[in-house]
Design a protein around this motif. Structure first.
Motif, PDB file in Angstrom:
ATOM      1  N   PHE A  52       0.817  -1.211   0.000  1.00 53.27           N
ATOM      2  CA  PHE A  52       0.000   0.000   0.000  1.00 53.27           C
ATOM      3  C   PHE A  52       0.859   1.272   0.000  1.00 53.27           C
ATOM      4  O   PHE A  52       0.381   2.351   0.361  1.00 53.27           O
ATOM      5  CB  PHE A  52      -0.942  -0.001   1.201  1.00 53.27           C
ATOM      6  CG  PHE A  52      -1.911  -1.144   1.193  1.00 53.27           C
ATOM      7  CD1 PHE A  52      -2.861  -1.257   0.190  1.00 53.27           C
ATOM      8  CD2 PHE A  52      -1.875  -2.120   2.174  1.00 53.27           C
ATOM      9  CE1 PHE A  52      -3.762  -2.316   0.168  1.00 53.27           C
ATOM     10  CE2 PHE A  52      -2.756  -3.185   2.173  1.00 53.27           C
ATOM     11  CZ  PHE A  52      -3.702  -3.287   1.156  1.00 53.27           C
ATOM     12  N   GLY A  53       2.108   1.128  -0.383  1.00 55.65           N
ATOM     13  CA  GLY A  53       2.981   2.292  -0.505  1.00 55.65           C
ATOM     14  C   GLY A  53       3.616   2.743   0.790  1.00 55.65           C
ATOM     15  O   GLY A  53       4.302   3.766   0.811  1.00 55.65           O
ATOM     16  N   LEU A  54       3.407   2.006   1.875  1.00 56.01           N
ATOM     17  CA  LEU A  54       4.025   2.349   3.154  1.00 56.01           C
ATOM     18  C   LEU A  54       5.344   1.587   3.276  1.00 56.01           C
ATOM     19  O   LEU A  54       5.406   0.497   3.842  1.00 56.01           O
ATOM     20  CB  LEU A  54       3.088   2.000   4.310  1.00 56.01           C
ATOM     21  CG  LEU A  54       1.785   2.791   4.373  1.00 56.01           C
ATOM     22  CD1 LEU A  54       0.843   2.195   5.406  1.00 56.01           C
ATOM     23  CD2 LEU A  54       2.052   4.251   4.682  1.00 56.01           C
ATOM     24  N   VAL A  55       6.384   2.150   2.711  1.00 50.04           N
ATOM     25  CA  VAL A  55       7.686   1.484   2.683  1.00 50.04           C
ATOM     26  C   VAL A  55       8.397   1.717   4.014  1.00 50.04           C
ATOM     27  O   VAL A  55       8.801   2.835   4.330  1.00 50.04           O
ATOM     28  CB  VAL A  55       8.547   2.003   1.517  1.00 50.04           C
ATOM     29  CG1 VAL A  55       9.907   1.313   1.508  1.00 50.04           C
ATOM     30  CG2 VAL A  55       7.830   1.776   0.190  1.00 50.04           C
ATOM     31  N   SER A  56       8.532   0.645   4.778  1.00 54.33           N
ATOM     32  CA  SER A  56       9.152   0.729   6.098  1.00 54.33           C
ATOM     33  C   SER A  56      10.498   0.036   6.101  1.00 54.33           C
ATOM     34  O   SER A  56      10.629  -1.088   5.600  1.00 54.33           O
ATOM     35  CB  SER A  56       8.242   0.076   7.145  1.00 54.33           C
ATOM     36  OG  SER A  56       8.936  -0.154   8.361  1.00 54.33           O
ATOM     37  N   LEU A  57      11.479   0.697   6.681  1.00 50.27           N
ATOM     38  CA  LEU A  57      12.786   0.078   6.916  1.00 50.27           C
ATOM     39  C   LEU A  57      12.994  -0.152   8.415  1.00 50.27           C
ATOM     40  O   LEU A  57      14.122  -0.295   8.867  1.00 50.27           O
ATOM     41  CB  LEU A  57      13.904   0.962   6.352  1.00 50.27           C
ATOM     42  CG  LEU A  57      13.950   1.100   4.819  1.00 50.27           C
ATOM     43  CD1 LEU A  57      15.112   1.971   4.394  1.00 50.27           C
ATOM     44  CD2 LEU A  57      14.035  -0.262   4.147  1.00 50.27           C
ATOM     45  N   GLY A  58      11.890  -0.192   9.140  1.00 48.42           N
ATOM     46  CA  GLY A  58      11.972  -0.397  10.585  1.00 48.42           C
ATOM     47  C   GLY A  58      11.586  -1.788  11.039  1.00 48.42           C
ATOM     48  O   GLY A  58      11.610  -2.090  12.231  1.00 48.42           O
ATOM     49  N   HIS A  59      11.245  -2.658  10.091  1.00 52.46           N
ATOM     50  CA  HIS A  59      10.759  -3.980  10.480  1.00 52.46           C
ATOM     51  C   HIS A  59      11.846  -4.870  11.065  1.00 52.46           C
ATOM     52  O   HIS A  59      11.536  -5.833  11.775  1.00 52.46           O
ATOM     53  CB  HIS A  59      10.083  -4.648   9.283  1.00 52.46           C
ATOM     54  CG  HIS A  59       8.653  -4.245   9.125  1.00 52.46           C
ATOM     55  ND1 HIS A  59       8.278  -2.927   9.018  1.00 52.46           N
ATOM     56  CD2 HIS A  59       7.497  -4.973   9.090  1.00 52.46           C
ATOM     57  CE1 HIS A  59       6.962  -2.859   8.902  1.00 52.46           C
ATOM     58  NE2 HIS A  59       6.469  -4.079   8.955  1.00 52.46           N
ATOM     59  N   SER A 121      14.890   1.320  13.110  1.00 51.71           N
ATOM     60  CA  SER A 121      15.616   0.056  12.999  1.00 51.71           C
ATOM     61  C   SER A 121      17.026   0.179  13.560  1.00 51.71           C
ATOM     62  O   SER A 121      17.511  -0.707  14.284  1.00 51.71           O
ATOM     63  CB  SER A 121      15.662  -0.384  11.530  1.00 51.71           C
ATOM     64  OG  SER A 121      16.061  -1.715  11.401  1.00 51.71           O
ATOM     65  N   GLY A 122      17.691   1.291  13.249  1.00 51.52           N
ATOM     66  CA  GLY A 122      19.044   1.514  13.756  1.00 51.52           C
ATOM     67  C   GLY A 122      19.082   1.668  15.265  1.00 51.52           C
ATOM     68  O   GLY A 122      20.003   1.173  15.926  1.00 51.52           O
ATOM     69  N   ILE A 123      18.077   2.334  15.826  1.00 48.90           N
ATOM     70  CA  ILE A 123      18.026   2.541  17.283  1.00 48.90           C
ATOM     71  C   ILE A 123      17.857   1.209  18.006  1.00 48.90           C
ATOM     72  O   ILE A 123      18.539   0.933  18.999  1.00 48.90           O
ATOM     73  CB  ILE A 123      16.888   3.514  17.643  1.00 48.90           C
ATOM     74  CG1 ILE A 123      17.243   4.934  17.188  1.00 48.90           C
ATOM     75  CG2 ILE A 123      16.618   3.493  19.145  1.00 48.90           C
ATOM     76  CD1 ILE A 123      16.086   5.909  17.268  1.00 48.90           C
TER      77      ILE A 123
END
Length: 327
Positions: A52-59, A121-123
């Motif tokens: 749905f266009g919600l590109v997350s790099l926090g998974h 994700s980094g945190i």
């Protein structure tokens, strides 16, 4: 008829998958299949938002929370994973809401949303690494082996048992994917991805819809991390959390087919077999090569095969409509 044929194909395929470990018992190949199924579920969880266009790099952060919280509760408090897993999912869900609500409420979208989730994700990775007295830091962490009830500790030595658990988790992910696909939420989220203002004007609660799909995705990803931890019985920050894991999810979902339920599974087959081939062929010399290959392939697929492998194959198999000369 088409629907009945599809259900029959699913039934036959599922029966074959259930029967597989009782017919073919090679431990190594069953191990690879378990990893494929667990990571397929993780990639499917990410695709809930990504489609749905919600590109997350926090998974990677959510997966790390699922793995480490479950293991820490078991080792330090003696809480069974049957309790620890729901607690870890609640923790991941709470973090998703804390980060997601201000982003969606104040219209932080596109590249800015990607950067926020990247920081998340980094945190999480840094917190796990810094609290080495509890988590083992970069050296990794091992849940204590159960001396009593294996079921209570969710620890099994038999590959067949783990294969069936992983298969059930994978099937659960597919069912949830189809449930979202056939719900009204799908239409609302598709409208939001096209034009938020138009969707809001049509009566869609943009913030609520985004939060719901984000929460669902985070909960499932944390579950994937917890199951991976229980199966492997050893985790490190780099294998279950951080930016590299998040990028791996993006790569697998897009390459397999972001808009097809089995697309993430195809992506998992590629990522697991690629990583295993590099490990066997090059050993420690190939550490990090898989991420390099993921990056190159991701660029190529976005340019030349944006619907992914399975999505493109299904498009080619669809019957083409013949246009009459008079139309």
């Amino acid at each position: 008829m088409m629907g009945q044929g599809r259900l029959a194909a699913w039934g036959i395929g599922l029966a074959a998958l259930i029967a597989l470990p009782f017919v073919y018992r090679d431990p190594y190949h069953l191990h690879i299949l378990v990893l494929i199924l667990i990571w397929s579920f993780a990639y499917t969880s990410w695709s809930m938002m990504g489609r749905f266009g919600l590109v997350s790099l926090g998974h990677g952060g959510f997966m790390g929370i699922g793995a480490y919280v479950t293991a820490l509760l078991w080792n330090h408090l003696g809480l069974s994973p049957w309790i620890g897993i729901p607690v870890s999912m609640i923790a991941a869900g709470a973090l998703a809401l804390i980060v997601g609500y201000p982003c969606f409420r104040f219209r932080i979208t596109g590249h800015y949303f990607v950067l926020v989730t990247l920081a998340l994700s980094g945190i999480v990775l840094q917190v796990i690494t810094a609290t080495r007295d509890y988590t083992g830091g970069s050296l990794g962490y091992t849940p204590n082996r159960a001396s009593g009830n294996k079921l209570l500790a969710l620890q099994f030595d038999d590959k067949t048992t783990w294969y069936l658990i992983a298969l059930a988790i994978w099937l659960f992910g597919i069912v949830v994917w189809h449930w979202v696909d056939r719900s009204m939420a799908r239409h609302a989220l598709e409208a939001i991805s096209e034009d938020e203002d138009a969707a809001a004007a049509a009566g869609v609660d943009v913030t609520a819809e985004k939060l719901k799909i984000t929460l669902l995705s985070a909960l499932m990803t944390a579950l994937a991390g917890a199951i991976y931890c229980q199966y492997q019985m050893f985790i490190t920050p780099d294998t279950v959390s951080g930016i590299a894991v998040s990028l791996q999810m993006v790569f697998a979902a897009i390459v397999g087919g972001l808009f097809v339920s089995l697309g993430p599974t195809v992506g998992a087959i590629i990522t697991i077999l690629l990583a295993e081939s590099l490990r066997i062929g090059f050993g420690t010399k190939a550490v990090g090569w898989d991420n390099l290959v993921y990056g190159v392939l991701l660029v190529l697929f976005i340019i030349f095969l944006p619907k992914g492998i399975l999505g493109s194959v299904l498009d080619r198999l669809k019957p083409q409509r013949k246009v009459s000369p008079n139309s």
